[in-house]
Design an enzyme around this catalytic site. Structure first.
Site, short mmCIF file in Angstrom:
data_model
loop_
_atom_site.label_atom_id
_atom_site.label_comp_id
_atom_site.label_asym_id
_atom_site.label_seq_id
_atom_site.Cartn_x
_atom_site.Cartn_y
_atom_site.Cartn_z
N ARG A 239 -36.70 31.22 7.84
CA ARG A 239 -36.45 30.88 9.86
C ARG A 239 -35.51 30.37 9.77
O ARG A 239 -34.49 29.40 10.50
CB ARG A 239 -37.09 29.02 9.46
CG ARG A 239 -38.04 29.12 10.43
CD ARG A 239 -39.22 28.16 10.83
NE ARG A 239 -40.27 28.27 11.72
CZ ARG A 239 -40.85 27.67 12.33
NH1 ARG A 239 -41.36 26.88 11.20
NH2 ARG A 239 -41.38 27.46 13.49
N LYS B 98 -39.30 25.68 -10.84
CA LYS B 98 -40.39 24.68 -11.37
C LYS B 98 -40.31 23.86 -9.95
O LYS B 98 -39.52 24.08 -8.83
CB LYS B 98 -40.28 23.75 -12.46
CG LYS B 98 -38.27 23.30 -12.38
CD LYS B 98 -38.23 22.39 -12.88
CE LYS B 98 -36.53 21.58 -12.96
NZ LYS B 98 -37.36 20.84 -12.31
N ASP C 187 -37.37 28.55 -15.94
CA ASP C 187 -36.90 27.24 -16.48
C ASP C 187 -35.01 27.93 -16.60
O ASP C 187 -35.17 28.43 -17.67
CB ASP C 187 -38.02 26.93 -17.62
CG ASP C 187 -37.27 25.71 -17.80
OD1 ASP C 187 -36.29 25.06 -17.67
OD2 ASP C 187 -38.02 24.36 -18.49
N HIS C 188 -34.42 26.77 -16.12
CA HIS C 188 -33.08 26.85 -16.10
C HIS C 188 -32.78 26.73 -17.59
O HIS C 188 -31.29 27.81 -18.14
CB HIS C 188 -32.19 27.50 -15.11
CG HIS C 188 -32.04 25.45 -14.68
ND1 HIS C 188 -33.09 24.66 -13.78
CD2 HIS C 188 -31.16 24.49 -14.92
CE1 HIS C 188 -32.63 23.24 -14.16
NE2 HIS C 188 -31.44 23.41 -14.87
N LYS D 54 -30.01 28.64 -20.90
CA LYS D 54 -28.65 28.63 -20.91
C LYS D 54 -28.00 28.67 -22.30
O LYS D 54 -28.88 28.70 -23.33
CB LYS D 54 -28.68 26.69 -21.59
CG LYS D 54 -28.94 26.07 -19.99
CD LYS D 54 -28.79 24.76 -19.89
CE LYS D 54 -28.24 23.96 -18.51
NZ LYS D 54 -27.26 24.46 -17.92
N GLU E 232 -28.45 12.18 -16.67
CA GLU E 232 -27.67 12.57 -15.73
C GLU E 232 -26.53 11.20 -15.00
O GLU E 232 -27.95 9.96 -14.95
CB GLU E 232 -28.01 13.20 -14.24
CG GLU E 232 -29.28 14.57 -14.73
CD GLU E 232 -29.74 14.64 -13.77
OE1 GLU E 232 -29.34 15.67 -12.58
OE2 GLU E 232 -31.06 14.88 -13.52
N ASP F 96 -40.74 16.20 -12.82
CA ASP F 96 -39.41 16.84 -13.17
C ASP F 96 -38.32 17.01 -14.03
O ASP F 96 -38.14 18.38 -13.98
CB ASP F 96 -38.06 15.77 -12.20
CG ASP F 96 -37.07 16.85 -11.16
OD1 ASP F 96 -37.66 17.92 -10.77
OD2 ASP F 96 -35.95 16.34 -11.52
N HIS G 104 -37.89 20.91 -19.07
CA HIS G 104 -36.90 21.16 -19.79
C HIS G 104 -37.00 20.72 -21.87
O HIS G 104 -37.74 21.37 -21.90
CB HIS G 104 -35.78 21.01 -19.06
CG HIS G 104 -35.80 20.99 -17.66
ND1 HIS G 104 -35.91 22.46 -17.68
CD2 HIS G 104 -34.78 20.45 -16.58
CE1 HIS G 104 -35.56 22.72 -16.36
NE2 HIS G 104 -34.98 22.00 -15.65
N LYS H 169 -31.84 9.44 -14.49
CA LYS H 169 -30.69 9.69 -13.51
C LYS H 169 -29.56 7.87 -13.31
O LYS H 169 -29.53 7.24 -13.89
CB LYS H 169 -30.95 9.87 -11.99
CG LYS H 169 -31.69 11.76 -11.58
CD LYS H 169 -32.38 11.64 -9.84
CE LYS H 169 -32.90 12.82 -10.42
NZ LYS H 169 -31.68 14.00 -11.17
#
Length: 511
Positions: free
Chosen positions: A65, A172, A201-202, A206, A240, A259, A264, A362
């Site tokens: 947009r 996801k 699912d990145h 890997k 993380e 998440d 994962h 995190k």
């Protein structure tokens, strides 16, 4: 002596010595203004082109947009490539990409914009020779999936004619619980056949995750001990060291379990615990992963074998940081967790009695993702206690990021005249052993979509089985009304997570 006449079970029937080059096609990116597109997807497209893996008949269409012309979007792509591409910038490669870049402005429910998209794709099929092959990447909030998929069907953009194909790529999260995941699958499968749906699912892209399969099944060394006779626990960690950043709108109400753990970490569990497939094609890999997820169950006592927390204000990386509820856009009354740990048990012969501990958080002490297998102690040690005071359990650690590799921990004799045993590490690092750098996960996954190669993509059965494991835990947390326990930023999580493992006689590994 190795029998070279036997086929390598990890080698695809195609000759992997030859590069896998995508055929003529168009990649349509919905949500090109988001961080994922600018930091990952657009650079990955350029890196594929720079590696010679995209054909001259390739085109890239952005949909958002924005009141942009084609050249405005091209500048966005150029800036993203300059800032985030893995491979060096080449003007020749850029010019080849530039001729196939188009932009379509419009909202997701705008019929006129989708007719414009239809015309744009028809023009590219003619001018670039893309052959009617289109991949639609939905890098958008899940609430818009149904709208966009419905628009693709309404405007004839999902139909397959002859050898032409249309595929949809979904980021996801795949729903927020089992019921919503099933509804999402119903919506998508009503428009696209299952073979044309790619759930990204990145983590599965890997290089080191794929090397888990090589480690397990290409080495006879590990197979005899990969079971409950020798392994007493498995820890899967995704830590993380950053907070939520500017993702409050997405993250609040989602949390660490939805998440990260649902997708994962449960996928890493499946790859760690699965039986050897008869081949490495998509169907056989999915079959073995589904068997493991179907045998996995949440803990009987959720209060004792789960933990959740949220980071408090403090210091991280030498800087003073906010607590989660002090982050912009987060309500002080939020019940969302930024740390989650759960125990999962697998009811099959190989893994009965071995707890799998999954944790994600995190603002933890450091950034690391790994799978650690802890081995049982030797049944008899012919050493005095003083000689083995520092001797712990053997371990095999598969490091996914950032220092990709494998570590083995075992006891060795300290040099000298006395018999003194000490823990040592034997380390393998991919970056030191192979001269070529690993491609980014999104490079591999986008290429696989364009090739129609699905082994690394979870199908809806795996998604639903994962939600069956997590749903009872999420419902219990919600019904309890107990807020997540605060933990210090820069620590390894809440006290309840340590207590959870202590009840089973274990401690968390400190990466």
């Amino acid at each position: 002596m190795i029998d070279s006449s036997r086929p390598n079970p990890l080698r695809d029937p195609r000759d992997r010595r030859l590069p896998r080059i995508a055929g003529p096609s168009v990649l349509v990116l919905f949500g090109v203004t988001g961080d994922l597109a600018t930091k990952k997807l657009l650079p990955a497209v350029y890196d594929l082109a720079n590696r010679g893996l995209l054909p001259p008949g390739f085109a890239l269409v952005g949909y958002a947009r924005r009141d942009w012309e084609n050249q405005d979007f091209a500048q966005v792509v150029h800036d993203a490539v300059k800032a985030h591409a893995r491979t060096p910038f080449s003007e020749e490669v850029w010019q080849q990409l530039l001729h196939g870049i188009r932009f379509v402005p419009g909202a997701f429910d705008d019929d006129e914009a989708f007719e414009n998209l239809r015309s744009t794709l028809a023009e590219l099929d003619e001018s670039r020779g893309t052959g009617g092959n289109h991949a639609y990447y939905l890098s958008i909030p899940p609430r818009w999936f149904e709208t966009v998929v419905g628009q693709l069907r309404k405007h004839g953009l999902a139909e397959t004619r002859g050898e032409q194909w249309n595929r949809v790529i979904i980021e996801k999260p795949f729903g927020h619980d089992l019921e919503s995941a099933r509804e999402l699958n119903r919506v998508v499968s009503s428009v696209f056949p299952s073979s044309s749906v790619f759930r990204i699912d990145h983590y599965l892209g890997k290089e080191t995750v794929q090397n888990m399969l090589a480690l397990r099944f290409a080495n006879q060394l590990f197979d005899p001990i990969w079971n409950n006779h020798y392994i007493d626990q498995v820890q899967i960690t995704m830590a993380e060291d950053i907070g939520i950043g500017g993702r409050a709108g997405y993250y609040d109400g989602i949390g660490a379990a939805r998440d990260v753990i649902q997708n994962h970490l449960l996928q890493l569990l499946a790859l760690t615990a699965m039986e050897e497939p008869t081949s490495f094609d998509a169907k056989q890999l999915r079959t073995e992963k589904q068997k493991v997820l179907a045998a996995a169950r949440p803990p009987h006592d959720i209060d004792l074998h789960t933990a959740r927390g949220r980071y408090a204000a403090g210091w991280a990386g030498g800087e003073k940081v906010n607590g989660y509820v002090d982050e912009p856009g987060i309500s002080p009354d939020s019940m969302t967790e930024t740390y989650a740990a759960i125990r999962v048990d697998i009811d099959n012969r190989r893994w009965a009695g071995v707890p799998f501990y999954l944790r994600a958080g995190k603002r933890l002490a450091r950034r690391v993702t790994e799978v650690a297998l802890g081995f049982k102690r030797a049944p008899h040690l012919p050493f005095d206690n003083t000689e083995t005071a520092e001797l712990g359990s053997n371990a095999l650690v598969m490091r996914i990021q950032p220092d990709e590799g494998v570590t083995m921990r075992f006891g060795a004799k300290v040099p000298g005249t006395q018999m003194e045993i000490r823990q040592v590490n034997m380390d393998f690092a991919y970056g030191e052993s192979f001269t070529e750098s690993s491609p980014e996960a999104y490079e591999r996954l986008i290429l696989d979509v364009l090739l129609g190669d699905p082994p690394l993509f979870p199908q809806h059965e795996e998604v639903e089985l994962s939600w069956k494991i997590l749903d009872p835990i999420l419902q219990h947390w919600e019904n309890s009304g107990v807020p997540p326990q605060d933990y210090a930023s820069g620590s390894w999580g809440p006290r309840t997570a340590d207590e959870m493992l202590a009840r089973d006689g274990f401690t968390w590994r400190r990466p």
